[in-house]
Design a protein around this motif. Structure first.
Motif, mmCIF file in Angstrom:
data_model
loop_
_atom_site.group_PDB
_atom_site.id
_atom_site.type_symbol
_atom_site.label_atom_id
_atom_site.label_comp_id
_atom_site.label_asym_id
_atom_site.label_seq_id
_atom_site.Cartn_x
_atom_site.Cartn_y
_atom_site.Cartn_z
ATOM 1 N N ARG C 41 0.830 -1.219 0.000
ATOM 2 C CA ARG C 41 0.000 0.000 0.000
ATOM 3 C C ARG C 41 0.863 1.268 0.000
ATOM 4 N NH1 ARG C 41 -3.424 3.100 3.797
ATOM 5 N NH2 ARG C 41 -2.188 2.238 5.497
ATOM 6 N N GLY C 42 1.973 1.220 0.724
ATOM 7 C CA GLY C 42 2.826 2.402 0.854
ATOM 8 C C GLY C 42 3.583 2.756 -0.411
ATOM 9 N N ARG C 43 3.608 1.865 -1.371
ATOM 10 C CA ARG C 43 4.309 2.222 -2.605
ATOM 11 C C ARG C 43 3.449 1.992 -3.847
ATOM 12 N NH1 ARG C 43 8.099 -2.289 -4.683
ATOM 13 N NH2 ARG C 43 7.717 -4.094 -3.364
ATOM 14 N N THR C 44 2.127 2.005 -3.625
ATOM 15 C CA THR C 44 1.218 1.825 -4.756
ATOM 16 C C THR C 44 0.661 3.177 -5.212
ATOM 17 O OG1 THR C 44 0.604 -0.401 -4.088
ATOM 18 C CG2 THR C 44 -0.957 0.758 -5.491
ATOM 19 N N VAL C 45 0.561 3.328 -6.526
ATOM 20 C CA VAL C 45 -0.120 4.477 -7.108
ATOM 21 C C VAL C 45 -1.186 3.939 -8.054
ATOM 22 C CG1 VAL C 45 0.081 6.593 -8.466
ATOM 23 C CG2 VAL C 45 1.982 5.868 -7.006
ATOM 24 N N TYR C 57 -10.377 7.161 -6.163
ATOM 25 C CA TYR C 57 -9.424 7.593 -5.127
ATOM 26 C C TYR C 57 -10.102 7.949 -3.805
ATOM 27 C CZ TYR C 57 -10.567 11.881 -7.756
ATOM 28 O OH TYR C 57 -11.210 12.868 -8.438
ATOM 29 N N SER C 61 -7.117 3.849 -0.055
ATOM 30 C CA SER C 61 -6.340 4.645 0.900
ATOM 31 C C SER C 61 -4.853 4.650 0.547
ATOM 32 C CB SER C 61 -6.553 4.094 2.315
ATOM 33 O OG SER C 61 -6.090 2.757 2.366
ATOM 34 N N PHE C 62 -4.551 4.999 -0.696
ATOM 35 C CA PHE C 62 -3.160 5.197 -1.093
ATOM 36 C C PHE C 62 -3.125 6.210 -2.226
ATOM 37 C CE2 PHE C 62 -4.931 1.202 -2.719
ATOM 38 C CZ PHE C 62 -4.927 1.428 -4.085
ATOM 39 N N ASP C 63 -1.924 6.517 -2.728
ATOM 40 C CA ASP C 63 -1.775 7.574 -3.734
ATOM 41 C C ASP C 63 -2.543 7.267 -5.021
ATOM 42 O OD1 ASP C 63 -0.186 8.893 -1.986
ATOM 43 O OD2 ASP C 63 1.680 8.691 -3.134
ATOM 44 N N PHE C 64 -3.073 8.309 -5.603
ATOM 45 C CA PHE C 64 -3.843 8.158 -6.839
ATOM 46 C C PHE C 64 -3.620 9.333 -7.785
ATOM 47 C CE2 PHE C 64 -7.098 5.270 -8.425
ATOM 48 C CZ PHE C 64 -7.062 4.236 -7.504
ATOM 49 N N GLN C 65 -3.607 9.003 -9.055
ATOM 50 C CA GLN C 65 -3.686 10.047 -10.074
ATOM 51 C C GLN C 65 -4.974 9.831 -10.856
ATOM 52 O OE1 GLN C 65 -0.239 10.536 -12.606
ATOM 53 N NE2 GLN C 65 1.169 10.675 -10.878
ATOM 54 N N ILE C 79 4.946 7.063 -14.880
ATOM 55 C CA ILE C 79 5.309 6.812 -13.478
ATOM 56 C C ILE C 79 6.311 5.664 -13.377
ATOM 57 C CG2 ILE C 79 4.455 6.132 -11.197
ATOM 58 C CD1 ILE C 79 1.732 7.290 -11.999
ATOM 59 N N ARG C 83 9.923 5.915 -11.821
ATOM 60 C CA ARG C 83 9.923 5.340 -10.474
ATOM 61 C C ARG C 83 9.572 3.847 -10.560
ATOM 62 N NH1 ARG C 83 9.202 8.145 -5.648
ATOM 63 N NH2 ARG C 83 9.405 6.067 -4.800
ATOM 64 N N LEU C 86 7.797 1.929 -7.662
ATOM 65 C CA LEU C 86 6.389 2.084 -7.292
ATOM 66 C C LEU C 86 5.558 0.994 -7.973
ATOM 67 C CD1 LEU C 86 5.970 5.974 -7.573
ATOM 68 C CD2 LEU C 86 6.236 4.621 -5.483
#
Lengths: 177, 360, 245
Positions: C41-45, C57, C61-65, C79, C83, C86
């Motif tokens: 979760r901490g490295r998912t986009v 999003y 509960s993690f990063d989203f574009q 991305i 990176r 990720l």
């Protein structure tokens, strides 16, 4: 004082490269320079030309309709550009491929069989360097030693080419004297 | 370090690297393909990222993705390609992502031609994509200036969290000039943990970051637009740049010109000065923000009778010049499209005829 | 004894805006469970599409574009290239992926971009109000083909899993469904496999999920499941179309 040199010929005659070597040498001599190519479809085998502007002041317009000098490597180039060269300039004619003259008496016409000289040196592709050397010798636009240095840098890493082009520079110089 | 002789396109690619950007996505188009060719060799050497995308549309969203996760990123293209990227530019501007776009303009509209043009002034400064957004637009007039603008573009993009565009033309891209890469323009990327989707673990946070441009609530969307507008106003206050030329003289004509065209005007001005005929010039280095006050002030000078906007388009920047001069002086326009750049002689003729007509 | 059934960490407490009988909720949960189980979760986009799932999003509960229509695969490429550490997935519908985003998905798959696509195929445009999609079935009525899809005019529905699996580049391409509990376990396995291939840096992965849209099909949720089973599944055949082995 600003001078402009037009290099023109067939695509594949090394027109852009001789312009670049001159521009590089002029930069080394402390001049302001700009190298402006023709670009687009014609670079694939049609006519190619480039303009080198050499000046002791920052260069304004890179668009020059009347260059001071011309190095013409084929007939269409001479026909197209010889009439627009400024009075008093040098017009080099690659007489191996160009059977005509400029018919102007206000310019310094220099006939050099650059292609034949290059053939005798063993590689027709050196004709551009022969012509460049002859032109620099006659016009004294820059120091000849810097031309040698610039050519060496351009062909750095290819000893065979350096050797050939050093011979071409010498032969071109001789042809202009 | 001494100067080196470099082609504009290659120098632009190298400048981005020297500025600290090692990521590049692009699609080939004349007259800027040398940037891609150069970077396809250079970036792998330094463990950078080079990717030739399937289209300019895709490029603009690869930029979105990379910028969205906080990395420095740039692309280069030419007019028709920028049209395709304009969709992405609108999203990137709305999502407030820093990214650098270089447009080496060619003649348009449509396929147009491949020779130098300034026909994308409106596209760059007024929009191109949909919605109320602006790009920060810089216009170089030499290869050296292109290098410096590319290097400055990254910190500017980060300062405003906004896309920056370098608006050059085919000549800037194709010409070789002696250049150097100023060490002092090298910059470190800013910390983007506040908003970038760089992974929560990367920034030691349990709060997700969302990069988006959708605001369905009308008040929220209005507020978002007000926030963007405030940034554009700040650009005007803090980063408007222009170069004055011969403005100390008692000029009768004030030229406003940018990019390659301004170099031709500079030669024309020097030649006219030698004849005792004074002409001044303002060369906008930023097209947005536009040097409104400088132009207004220069046009108001007692000696100035006419303002002449000279550009390689059918009259685009002239609308901004008129807006600045506000009827204080007559504003004339001269321009050409198609790639045949007007000569200094042509500029001299035109400037003098503007003055004569004004008197008649 | 602790709780045996709980909400995944990767989901927020937000109530979804999806219609009754819509399968997005199930798919969100499966993706969230997989992300929890893999501990990423901490490295998912995630990348949300234009379509009903644009607001995904709000539920993860993690990063989203948030993408423009069809462009999510290009963003994921951007991305992943800068990176690679990720974990990136796009979440796309059939209008988004198979129509306006066809170019982006094919080229991303063909480059073998190391991200995962969750492709929700319900044979209709949802958010814009039930228009014809490239996946709409022959004769199926929508607001832009009120007399039913006429294949003489607009061709046959596109089978994305088959089309993408024809690419020579290594990849993981599968079609599953979530319309009934009996299919869901396999669907989750496929999603987990897809993310695992990404974690291992193996290949591009795409999980097509045949789904329902009772609202735009004009059916009740129960009728929708029946229609999907009788009409969609015979055409959109389930199975693994391509594996990287």
């Amino acid at each position: 004082m600003q001078s402009e040199v037009m290099f023109a010929g067939f695509g594949g005659q090394g027109i852009l490269l001789s312009g670049k070597i001159l521009a590089h040498a002029a930069m080394e001599q402390g001049f302001e320079v700009a190298w402006i190519p023709s670009y687009g479809p014609e670079m694939r085998g049609g006519t190619a030309y480039c303009l080198v502007v050499i000046s002791d002041r920052p260069i304004g317009s890179p668009i020059i309709k009347n260059p001071r000098h011309l190095v013409a490597m084929n007939r269409p180039s001479l026909e197209k550009f010889a009439p627009v060269v400024k009075s008093g300039g040098v017009v080099l004619i690659n007489s191996s491929l160009i059977p005509i003259r400029t018919n102007r008496d206000d310019i310094d016409e220099l006939m050099v069989p650059a292609t034949d000289i290059a053939k005798n040196l063993g590689n027709v592709r050196a004709a551009n360097i022969v012509a460049l050397a002859a032109f620099v010798t006659r016009s004294k636009i820059i120091d000849f030693d810097l031309l040698i240095k610039s050519a060496k840098e351009e062909f750095a890493g290819n000893e065979k080419f350096i050797l050939l082009n050093m011979k071409a520079l010498e032969a071109g110089k001789k042809a202009a004297i | 370090m001494g100067k080196i002789l470099m082609k504009g396109n290659e120098a632009i690619g190298e400048a981005a690297i020297r500025a600290g950007c090692l990521n590049y996505f692009a699609y080939p188009i004349t007259p800027q393909s040398e940037v891609s060719e150069y970077l396809s060799r250079r970036l792998p050497e330094i463990r950078g990222v080079f990717l030739q995308a399937e289209s300019e549309v895709a490029v603009s969203y690869m930029i979105f993705g990379a910028a969205g996760c906080g990395e420095r990123i740039f692309t280069t293209s030419s007019s028709p390609g920028i049209s395709l990227m304009s969709e992405g530019l609108s999203y990137i501007a709305s999502a407030q992502l820093p990214a650098v776009f270089v447009n080496i303009m060619r003649g348009g509209p449509g396929l147009g031609g491949i020779l130098p043009s300034q026909g994308d002034y409106f596209q760059a400064t007024k929009g191109g994509g949909h919605g109320d957004y602006r790009l920060f637009v810089m216009a170089p007039s030499s290869v050296q200036e292109a290098v410096e603008m590319v290097m400055k573009a990254f910190p500017l993009a980060e300062k405003y969290r906004n896309p920056v565009m370098i608006l050059g033309d085919g000549l800037i891209g194709q010409m070789m000039e002696p250049i150097e890469f100023p060490e002092n323009l090298r910059s470190e990327p800013t910390n983007k943990d506040q908003w970038a989707t760089n992974g929560m673990a990367t920034r030691n946070s349990d709060k997700p970051n969302i990069v988006k441009s959708l605001f369905l609530d009308p008040d929220e969307l209005n507020d978002h637009n007000l926030l963007l507008k405030a940034k554009y106003e700040r650009m005007k206050r803090e980063d408007t740049k222009y170069e004055p030329y011969n403005l100390d003289a008692d000029y009768k004509v004030l030229i406003v010109s940018y990019g390659t065209m301004s170099r031709v005007c500079r030669t024309a001005i020097d030649n006219m000065k030698a004849e005792g005929f004074e002409v001044g010039m303002i060369r906008p280095q930023t097209l947005f923000p536009f040097p409104e006050k400088a132009i207004s002030d220069a046009a108001s000078k007692q000696s100035c009778e006419v303002v002449a906007c000279i550009e390689m388009s059918m009259g685009q920047m002239v609308e901004d010049v008129q807006r600045c001069v506000l009827g204080k002086r007559p504003v004339k326009w001269y321009g050409k499209c198609g790639g045949d750049v007007p000569t200094p002689e042509e500029v001299i003729y035109v400037v003098k005829s503007f003055l004569d007509k004004n008197k008649a | 004894m602790g709780k045996t059934f709980k909400k995944p960490e990767a989901l927020t407490d937000e109530h979804t805006h999806y219609c009754p009988g819509c399968t997005h909720g199930v798919i969100h949960r499966l993706v969230a469970e997989v992300i929890d189980e893999l501990g990423i979760r901490g490295r998912t986009v995630g990348i949300s599409p234009v379509g009903c799932a644009v607001l995904a999003y709000n539920y993860f509960s993690f990063d989203f574009q948030e993408a423009a229509h069809g462009r999510a695969p290009a963003m994921a490429t951007g991305i992943k290239r800068v990176r690679p550490d990720l974990i990136v997935f796009t979440y796309q519908g059939d209008g988004d992926l198979a129509s306006i985003g066809m170019g982006e998905i094919i080229h991303a798959a063909n480059r073998g971009e190391k991200f995962t696509t969750i492709f929700v195929n319900n044979a209709v445009y949802g958010m814009t109000g039930g228009q014809m999609a490239p996946t709409t079935m022959p004769g199926q009525r929508t607001t832009t083909c009120p007399l039913g899809r006429n294949v003489e005019e607009v061709g046959m529905p596109i089978k994305m899993a088959e089309l993408l699996s024809s690419l020579e580049t290594r990849g993981y391409i599968t079609r599953q469904t979530v319309i009934k509990p009996k299919y869901i376990i396999k669907a989750k396995e496929a999603i987990k496999k897809a993310f695992t291939y990404q974690l291992e840096g193996r290949c591009f992965s795409l999980v097509e999920l045949v789904s329902t849209c009772p609202t735009n099909w004009g059916l009740t949720p129960v009728e929708a499941v029946k229609w999907a089973e009788e009409t969609l599944l015979p055409y959109y055949k389930l199975g693994e179309y391509k594996t990287p082995e």
